[in-house]
Design an enzyme around this catalytic site. Sequence first.
Site, PDB file in Angstrom:
ATOM      1  N   CYS A 432       0.822  -1.187  -0.096  1.00  0.00           N
ATOM      2  CA  CYS A 432       0.087  -0.087   0.129  1.00  0.00           C
ATOM      3  C   CYS A 432       0.904   1.255  -0.147  1.00  0.00           C
ATOM      4  O   CYS A 432       0.549   2.180  -0.680  1.00  0.00           O
ATOM      5  CB  CYS A 432      -0.959  -0.015   1.253  1.00  0.00           C
ATOM      6  SG  CYS A 432      -0.325  -0.300   2.711  1.00  0.00           S
ATOM      7  N   ASP A 556      -7.493   5.312  -1.538  1.00  0.00           N
ATOM      8  CA  ASP A 556      -7.321   4.005  -0.771  1.00  0.00           C
ATOM      9  C   ASP A 556      -6.536   3.095  -1.727  1.00  0.00           C
ATOM     10  O   ASP A 556      -7.035   2.757  -2.962  1.00  0.00           O
ATOM     11  CB  ASP A 556      -8.592   3.273  -0.329  1.00  0.00           C
ATOM     12  CG  ASP A 556      -8.220   2.299   0.504  1.00  0.00           C
ATOM     13  OD1 ASP A 556      -7.092   1.931   0.826  1.00  0.00           O
ATOM     14  OD2 ASP A 556      -8.980   2.154   1.491  1.00  0.00           O
ATOM     15  N   HIS A 558      -5.473   0.094  -1.281  1.00  0.00           N
ATOM     16  CA  HIS A 558      -5.577  -1.367  -0.960  1.00  0.00           C
ATOM     17  C   HIS A 558      -6.793  -1.976  -1.854  1.00  0.00           C
ATOM     18  O   HIS A 558      -7.114  -3.108  -1.862  1.00  0.00           O
ATOM     19  CB  HIS A 558      -6.330  -1.435   0.369  1.00  0.00           C
ATOM     20  CG  HIS A 558      -5.445  -0.833   1.486  1.00  0.00           C
ATOM     21  ND1 HIS A 558      -5.383  -0.011   2.005  1.00  0.00           N
ATOM     22  CD2 HIS A 558      -4.403  -1.488   2.155  1.00  0.00           C
ATOM     23  CE1 HIS A 558      -4.695   0.445   2.879  1.00  0.00           C
ATOM     24  NE2 HIS A 558      -3.848  -0.459   3.162  1.00  0.00           N
TER      25      HIS A 558
END
Length: 599
Positions: A432, A556, A558
Amino acid sequence: MTHKIIISEFLLKRIQKIKQECTGALFGVMYQGTLFVLGFTLELKEETLSYRRIVNNFPTEIDLCGMIKFGICNDDQSTDEHLMEILKDVDVTDNPLILNCELGTCENMKASIFKNNHLEEISYETITESELYEQFFFARLECCLKLVCEEDAKSIASASLALRKKIACGSVAFTVYPNKPIQIALTSGPNGPLVSLTNLNNSDKHLFTIDNDFSDIFSYNSANQQYFDDSNANGFKTITIGQISIKQSHHSSSNAHCKLTNEIKSKTICIPLQIHAMSIIHYKTKLGLVYDILIESIVRAMRLQETNLIQQIEEKSRINVPKTFNFLPDGLGYFFSCIYPEYINDDDEYLMKNRKQYHQLLGLPFTRPYFRRCLNFNFAQNNSANEVAASILTNPHEGLNYKSIGRQSLVHGLYTYHHYMQDNFNDDGWGCAYRSLQTICSWFKLQGYTTRSIPTHKEIQEYLYKIGDKPKTFVNSRQWIGSTEVSMCLSGLLNIDSKILHVTSGSELAYYGSELVHHFETQGTPIMIGGGVLAHTIIGVDFNNTTGDVAFLILDPHYTGEDDLKKIQAKGWCGWKGKNFWDKKSYYNLCMPQKPICY
């Protein structure tokens, strides 16, 4: 007769950014008794009438039309003398315009015209970006000419003048693209000059008087929109003009080889001049005048080329082929053309000096590049951005449905969304922070700070091993990195400094709203935030200074799916999050990249 004054919103927004007392020159387009005021340049302290340096960088039809004064309320003798010097250069109107502005605001701005040797206050209207582009389009003319001369400044100037005269003699024909080419040329008629339009595909020929509107040529083909390039997000349209031909001339060829050659016996050189000339034209401009504008655009572009060639002789004592680049700086509203010699790097001192002057003259900040080659406007893609990857989403936060709670401050410019499983690379569960770093690198690339490719996970790991931060076993591993490593990579790979903000808990992040507002309004870069075992990218903040409420715009990394914008926004992979999004028990480090001095 006093003409009507219309001032562009582009100019008004630029006026609000000027915070120091100074004077400048106004530029605009005169069309049928209406002066459209589009921009200004600032006077350099070390040089009077410095606007003369860049008049040929503007699209043809944008000409000097007056003077602007910032924060100078009381006229003195030196200001009056300077005003008269500028007004002598104005030739598009007999009544030059003078604007008086307070610093940092357009409120109380006064407009006057110089009439009968005195100033007369006048009212004005404003025009929005969309309204401006509904009336005007940009013409882009491309061709290649040959300049034969000796390798010295005097010979270059003389040969360039002779070639400009040849171009301006009226024996030039233009081809309009893209889909169904037509050729525009002047021809003689029984009652005066005519403009001939010939379809190159079927030899169908039509004659128009020079007083026909330019838009009349579209009746020549019912599918008139095909002559314009595709519309783009900037709102304007362009039309491509190419393959000029000059009757009985060996100077021009659309197939001219772009290679500098030497004629040893005659001690002359043959320099290919690649012309990429810009014009701004009203849709209702008469055909005869359109023809003249296209001729003038070539002449203006040739003057730019000549200036560059002479500069090369003076600065470099040798000549490289000059190349034309067209830029569209944010907020300017029109193109700005630059000439850069082939094979000379953008970081060359000679080019940096020129670009610094462009920033000064146009009042642009030194913390963002605008005129580097990588920012050349891509007419095929309708943008001026460096290509990162066509398949990667750009600015996925745009279009989010969100009700603001205070003052929104967002990332400036473009970036691409990097997340798990992209590039056919499985980094699910550990990559990440690498992906957040890639997003930050994309921002610096797309804004023109670097031409370096986005670093891969392996390249990031190899760099950290190279500088001694990690052991050799780190390379090709699945080990995490954090904010400190991200800042190291930005420094070493892109020469970008970062500020590290330490926050003791997720709940404490809510108290840093004003600091994040300051970052996005002064730096505008994405922020990498790491806490616990997770990393995210902050691309904006919404802060209510009265209540203390704050929301964070999160990208994000992820996410593991396809780059489906609708899904990414709907599922919150790119979206606004409240203060409870952060883990109250984890500490966080924020890597806040700082914009370098770059022009």
